[in-house]
Scaffold this motif. Sequence first.
Motif, short mmCIF file in Angstrom:
data_model
loop_
_atom_site.label_atom_id
_atom_site.label_comp_id
_atom_site.label_asym_id
_atom_site.label_seq_id
_atom_site.Cartn_x
_atom_site.Cartn_y
_atom_site.Cartn_z
N ALA A 106 0.81 -1.21 -0.02
CA ALA A 106 -0.04 0.07 0.10
C ALA A 106 0.88 1.35 -0.07
N ASP A 107 2.19 1.23 0.10
CA ASP A 107 3.01 2.31 0.13
C ASP A 107 3.34 3.01 -1.44
N ASP A 108 2.44 3.88 -1.71
CA ASP A 108 2.28 4.55 -2.95
C ASP A 108 3.63 5.26 -3.49
N VAL A 109 4.67 5.75 -2.63
CA VAL A 109 5.60 6.23 -2.97
C VAL A 109 6.96 5.42 -3.01
N SER A 110 6.69 4.08 -2.66
CA SER A 110 7.96 3.05 -2.78
C SER A 110 8.05 2.59 -4.04
N PRO A 111 9.27 2.73 -4.60
CA PRO A 111 9.48 2.05 -6.01
C PRO A 111 9.46 0.51 -5.71
N LEU A 112 9.85 -0.17 -4.81
CA LEU A 112 10.03 -1.40 -4.37
C LEU A 112 8.58 -1.87 -4.61
N ALA A 113 7.47 -1.07 -3.82
CA ALA A 113 6.24 -1.72 -3.86
C ALA A 113 5.43 -1.57 -5.00
N ALA A 114 5.90 -0.55 -6.03
CA ALA A 114 5.41 -0.42 -7.24
C ALA A 114 5.83 -1.50 -8.12
N LYS A 115 7.11 -2.14 -7.93
CA LYS A 115 7.80 -3.26 -8.70
C LYS A 115 7.22 -4.55 -8.28
N ALA A 116 6.59 -4.50 -7.12
CA ALA A 116 6.18 -5.69 -6.65
C ALA A 116 4.69 -5.93 -7.11
N LYS A 117 4.07 -4.75 -7.27
CA LYS A 117 2.50 -4.85 -7.65
C LYS A 117 2.64 -4.93 -9.31
N GLU A 118 3.50 -4.84 -9.81
CA GLU A 118 3.72 -5.27 -11.52
C GLU A 118 3.81 -6.87 -11.62
N TYR A 119 4.65 -7.34 -10.60
CA TYR A 119 4.46 -8.94 -10.69
C TYR A 119 3.04 -9.38 -10.30
N ILE A 120 2.58 -8.76 -9.41
CA ILE A 120 1.11 -9.35 -9.13
C ILE A 120 -0.03 -9.00 -10.36
N ALA A 121 0.20 -7.87 -10.95
CA ALA A 121 -0.74 -7.57 -11.80
C ALA A 121 -0.47 -8.60 -12.99
N LYS A 122 0.80 -9.35 -13.20
CA LYS A 122 0.92 -10.31 -14.08
C LYS A 122 0.81 -11.72 -13.44
N ASN A 123 0.07 -11.60 -12.47
CA ASN A 123 -0.16 -13.17 -11.89
C ASN A 123 1.13 -14.08 -11.74
N GLU A 124 2.19 -13.24 -11.38
CA GLU A 124 3.65 -13.80 -11.11
C GLU A 124 3.74 -13.55 -9.46
N LYS A 125 4.53 -14.74 -8.97
CA LYS A 125 5.07 -14.52 -7.80
C LYS A 125 6.03 -13.44 -7.49
N VAL A 126 5.93 -12.62 -6.58
CA VAL A 126 6.70 -11.52 -6.09
C VAL A 126 8.04 -12.28 -5.61
N PRO A 127 9.31 -12.01 -5.96
CA PRO A 127 10.58 -12.54 -5.58
C PRO A 127 10.89 -12.66 -4.15
N THR A 128 11.35 -13.40 -3.70
CA THR A 128 11.77 -13.25 -2.11
C THR A 128 12.69 -12.05 -1.76
N GLU A 129 13.76 -11.74 -3.03
CA GLU A 129 14.63 -10.79 -2.53
C GLU A 129 13.80 -9.36 -2.61
#
Length: 495
Positions: A106-129
């Motif tokens: 939910a952190d809208d200013v975090s680039p890491l959160a934005a990157k994780a949302k991209e994985y979720i939008a593609k129905n892909e698993k968010v990497p552990t790293e």
Amino acid sequence: MRSQQKTNRCRKKNGFHQKPLRIPPDFGTYAERHGLFEMYKRLIESLLINKPQDPLDHLTEVLKRENDDVPSVIIHGPPAAGKTSIARMVCAKLRTAYISQDTLLADDVSPLAAKAKEYIAKNEKVPTELWVDMVKTRLQLFDCIKKGWVMDGFPQSREQALALQEVGISPKHYVVLDAPDSVLIERQMGKRIDPETGGVYHTTFDYPSNAEVERRLVEPPEGCSEESMVDRLVVYHRHTQGLQSCYDKLYKAVNADQPTADVFSQVMTFLSSRQRTLAPHNPRIVLLGPTGSGKSVQAALLASKYNIVSVSSGQLVHEAIANESKIGEAIKPYVDREMLVPDNLILKILDERLSQLDCATRGWVLRGFPPTREQAENLQNEGHEPNRVFFLDVPNDSVYERLTLRSLDAVTGDRYHALYNPPRTTDIKDRSAQQPTDAEDAIRQRLSNYYAFAEEIADFYEDAQHINADQDPHTVFECVESMLVNPLPKRAQVE
């Protein structure tokens, strides 16, 4: 013979054997009070994990922002076990930061959160790293450093747990809420979410009383069907053993199939506990209680099992008189006249005894002293601060039963009790007699003296533990021992 005398004169001249070796008591007390051993351990761990280019600058920064007293908790469990509800209750109680995968995303200013949302939008698993980087970034914020944190439902696998440990993220407590699968399926089928507040409700067990909240309720995103719940439980059980192995020494399972208030109470009791430290520990024990509470027996048991020094102020007084030392000569007139020995003299002989090498290196158990708050303060000012204080509580009726029925064999010096240890023969019974100190009037006076100061001494020793001593001595010893070998709970977290 002359050679030996000459050697003794030389040794005396050079200061040998004039007094026992005195160890300043405040050395160990200071190190224990400020957690120097643990601080050193944390600094070394930080260096090895972060591998900074300039170790000294790094250690300086760590010391500036370090606050090791804050909570760091992971609350885990199967779906519908109540993790979110308990985690939020713990956060409200301890005033810590709440962290979950949803709050990280939910952190809208975090680039890491934005990157994780991209994985979720593609129905892909968010990497552990990526998850680990998001958690690490969140824990570096001011609120987590100063207030602590509670993490809800993460990590979800052994791989994620090990990745967190590799970057130095490890909780002090790992709580698992557990319940039978049938109960969890029933809970999930009735689960509802308030999309505005994130509150969790249940159509049967916890329905909202507010009509407006009731209208807002929706089914959880993961669905409420039995089939989807079974699939999620299978995934959870696949990883639960691996997760537990990562946090084995921090682990506590709590039965979630009970009222929420009971679950929360058990969780808070566990969170008030402390981890065992690897720091050297010398017991410094004070046993207090009314006459006849068994202080001498418990002191003897502790000294025997743990090789610590049993110290009695009364015994030290008699030894000083028998040795004809200077302090013994000062004390003798008071003893001869059956008067109370002044506090400054008692404290002087105690200071000398507790500062000797055996007490400083092995630890000590002091029984029956200090009886007043003033004496406790003076003892602490001398540097002899106990790390365990036990009050042995016994009803007055039991005290009279223990003492008035005692007798002493004048020939052998053995003690007997009319109920628990009667004399074995008629001859022993005839020559045994009650001591004057065991008469009812004498006992009543000693009890009165103890209770006159009991409340103020208890207020001074806030961390003291009260033990029911009106039971078998070995049962009492087990209680004392359990509180001696385990760290004391944190009072600040228990109200």
